[in-house]
Design a protein around this motif. Sequence first.
Motif, PDB file in Angstrom:
ATOM      1  N   TRP A   1     -19.583  -0.532  -2.412  1.00  7.48           N
ATOM      2  CA  TRP A   1     -20.294   0.695  -2.743  1.00  7.48           C
ATOM      3  C   TRP A   1     -21.267   1.070  -1.622  1.00  7.48           C
ATOM      4  N   GLU A   2     -21.859   0.071  -0.997  1.00  8.77           N
ATOM      5  CA  GLU A   2     -22.894   0.312   0.011  1.00  8.77           C
ATOM      6  C   GLU A   2     -22.342   1.023   1.252  1.00  8.77           C
ATOM      7  N   ALA A   3     -21.058   0.821   1.537  1.00  6.51           N
ATOM      8  CA  ALA A   3     -20.462   1.406   2.750  1.00  6.51           C
ATOM      9  C   ALA A   3     -19.497   2.528   2.374  1.00  6.51           C
ATOM     10  N   LEU A   4     -20.043   3.582   1.773  1.00  8.06           N
ATOM     11  CA  LEU A   4     -19.272   4.797   1.493  1.00  8.06           C
ATOM     12  C   LEU A   4     -18.057   4.547   0.609  1.00  8.06           C
ATOM     13  N   ASN A   5     -18.189   3.625  -0.340  1.00 11.48           N
ATOM     14  CA  ASN A   5     -17.128   3.381  -1.327  1.00 11.48           C
ATOM     15  C   ASN A   5     -15.784   3.024  -0.675  1.00 11.48           C
ATOM     16  N   ALA A   6     -15.834   2.187   0.327  1.00 14.54           N
ATOM     17  CA  ALA A   6     -14.631   1.887   1.106  1.00 14.54           C
ATOM     18  C   ALA A   6     -14.214   0.432   0.984  1.00 14.54           C
ATOM     19  N   TRP A   7     -13.015   0.147   1.528  1.00 15.31           N
ATOM     20  CA  TRP A   7     -12.484  -1.223   1.551  1.00 15.31           C
ATOM     21  C   TRP A   7     -12.778  -1.870   2.901  1.00 15.31           C
ATOM     22  N   PHE A   8     -12.967  -3.193   2.847  1.00 20.91           N
ATOM     23  CA  PHE A   8     -13.163  -3.989   4.060  1.00 20.91           C
ATOM     24  C   PHE A   8     -12.301  -5.233   3.972  1.00 20.91           C
ATOM     25  N   ASP A   9     -11.814  -5.705   5.123  1.00 20.68           N
ATOM     26  CA  ASP A   9     -11.188  -7.022   5.121  1.00 20.68           C
ATOM     27  C   ASP A   9     -12.280  -8.046   5.413  1.00 20.68           C
ATOM     28  N   ASN A  10     -12.164  -9.208   4.771  1.00 21.35           N
ATOM     29  CA  ASN A  10     -13.152 -10.278   4.912  1.00 21.35           C
ATOM     30  C   ASN A  10     -12.453 -11.622   4.972  1.00 21.35           C
ATOM     31  N   SER A  11     -13.184 -12.616   5.429  1.00 24.63           N
ATOM     32  CA  SER A  11     -12.681 -13.987   5.326  1.00 24.63           C
ATOM     33  C   SER A  11     -12.534 -14.325   3.846  1.00 24.63           C
TER      34      SER A  11
ATOM     35  N   LEU B   1       0.817  -1.210   0.000  1.00 24.39           N
ATOM     36  CA  LEU B   1       0.000   0.000   0.000  1.00 24.39           C
ATOM     37  C   LEU B   1       0.851   1.261   0.000  1.00 24.39           C
ATOM     38  N   SER B   2       2.000   1.204   0.643  1.00 27.83           N
ATOM     39  CA  SER B   2       2.874   2.375   0.647  1.00 27.83           C
ATOM     40  C   SER B   2       3.434   2.641  -0.751  1.00 27.83           C
ATOM     41  N   GLU B   3       3.569   1.591  -1.558  1.00 28.18           N
ATOM     42  CA  GLU B   3       4.083   1.759  -2.919  1.00 28.18           C
ATOM     43  C   GLU B   3       3.028   2.314  -3.861  1.00 28.18           C
ATOM     44  N   THR B   4       1.784   1.884  -3.714  1.00 27.10           N
ATOM     45  CA  THR B   4       0.726   2.439  -4.563  1.00 27.10           C
ATOM     46  C   THR B   4       0.300   3.817  -4.066  1.00 27.10           C
ATOM     47  N   GLY B   5       0.451   4.055  -2.771  1.00 26.62           N
ATOM     48  CA  GLY B   5       0.214   5.392  -2.224  1.00 26.62           C
ATOM     49  C   GLY B   5      -1.222   5.744  -1.922  1.00 26.62           C
ATOM     50  N   VAL B   6      -2.140   4.796  -2.045  1.00 25.89           N
ATOM     51  CA  VAL B   6      -3.544   5.081  -1.735  1.00 25.89           C
ATOM     52  C   VAL B   6      -4.150   3.922  -0.956  1.00 25.89           C
ATOM     53  N   GLU B   7      -5.095   4.228  -0.093  1.00 28.33           N
ATOM     54  CA  GLU B   7      -5.890   3.211   0.591  1.00 28.33           C
ATOM     55  C   GLU B   7      -7.207   3.828   1.018  1.00 28.33           C
ATOM     56  N   PHE B   8      -8.254   3.009   0.986  1.00 27.73           N
ATOM     57  CA  PHE B   8      -9.602   3.511   1.236  1.00 27.73           C
ATOM     58  C   PHE B   8     -10.336   2.638   2.249  1.00 27.73           C
ATOM     59  N   TRP B   9      -9.669   2.291   3.334  1.00 25.16           N
ATOM     60  CA  TRP B   9     -10.290   1.479   4.365  1.00 25.16           C
ATOM     61  C   TRP B   9     -11.447   2.245   5.017  1.00 25.16           C
ATOM     62  N   PHE B  10     -12.482   1.504   5.370  1.00 26.18           N
ATOM     63  CA  PHE B  10     -13.633   2.099   6.053  1.00 26.18           C
ATOM     64  C   PHE B  10     -13.240   2.532   7.465  1.00 26.18           C
ATOM     65  N   ARG B  11     -13.596   3.743   7.833  1.00 27.62           N
ATOM     66  CA  ARG B  11     -13.240   4.290   9.144  1.00 27.62           C
ATOM     67  C   ARG B  11     -14.493   4.428  10.010  1.00 27.62           C
ATOM     68  N   ARG B  12     -14.421   3.919  11.227  1.00 23.74           N
ATOM     69  CA  ARG B  12     -15.526   4.024  12.178  1.00 23.74           C
ATOM     70  C   ARG B  12     -15.167   5.046  13.257  1.00 23.74           C
ATOM     71  N   GLY B  13     -16.161   5.779  13.668  1.00 22.61           N
ATOM     72  CA  GLY B  13     -15.908   6.820  14.650  1.00 22.61           C
ATOM     73  C   GLY B  13     -15.553   6.297  16.031  1.00 22.61           C
ATOM     74  N   ASN B  14     -16.389   5.412  16.593  1.00 21.84           N
ATOM     75  CA  ASN B  14     -16.200   4.958  17.976  1.00 21.84           C
ATOM     76  C   ASN B  14     -15.759   3.503  18.083  1.00 21.84           C
ATOM     77  N   GLN B  15     -15.573   2.841  16.972  1.00 24.70           N
ATOM     78  CA  GLN B  15     -15.155   1.444  16.975  1.00 24.70           C
ATOM     79  C   GLN B  15     -13.916   1.272  16.110  1.00 24.70           C
ATOM     80  N   LYS B  16     -13.374   0.060  16.161  1.00 23.16           N
ATOM     81  CA  LYS B  16     -12.175  -0.203  15.383  1.00 23.16           C
ATOM     82  C   LYS B  16     -12.469  -0.103  13.896  1.00 23.16           C
ATOM     83  N   SER B  17     -11.619   0.598  13.185  1.00 25.68           N
ATOM     84  CA  SER B  17     -11.794   0.774  11.745  1.00 25.68           C
ATOM     85  C   SER B  17     -11.292  -0.454  10.996  1.00 25.68           C
TER      86      SER B  17
END
Length: 213
Positions: free
Chosen positions: A179-189, A143-159
Amino acid sequence: MDFFSKYSLCDTPIDQHNVSKLQSDSEQNAMVSCLSDTERQMLKQRIKELLLSCLEFTVPPLSYKPCEEGWRAYRGKCYTFSSNMQSWFESRDSCAASQAHLVIIESAVEQAFLLSKNIETYWIGLSDLETEGHWIWVNNQTLSETGVEFWFRRGNQKSEPDNWNVDDASGENCASVSWEALNAWFDNSCTVKKKYICEKKYSFPYLDDNESN
């Protein structure tokens, strides 16, 4: 002796001053004056064939499409959005079978383009399968090489990524874009079934950023 050999033996101007210059019509006529009408026609036809063969390999026709049927073109890449759902591993293999790979998102512009085309969740080519917390794209870029990341951020919980392991003891080691969650990335199983996006480059320089099939 064929007419090409004969042509090379014809009287031609040898003034060194003219060697690097375009020849006049009279000089060109003098060079072929020793050829018969039939030989001249053969020479013209051969030159025409050679020119056409060059054009065939260097200039795409007006109807040229940079991507095959079912793929969308954008900024030098072809994308396809699956309709079937597979695990991350199966998705990776399906892309490879099409001489492609799971999509690598390298800019906010690319992220926006992908999400403008769909309203679902898709696997992308990002995982931390080798080392927990060290996310790597399928081409081995970090991610540091591509220079962008769009992980979903939560206010009061772990992002995201949060490596939730309630449903899968091995954790969440593969990334998706939603798309449903503000155009963000999520980690999944990685075993969860999702749709996926494949990408590959196309040969000719792109003519229009918005060109698509």
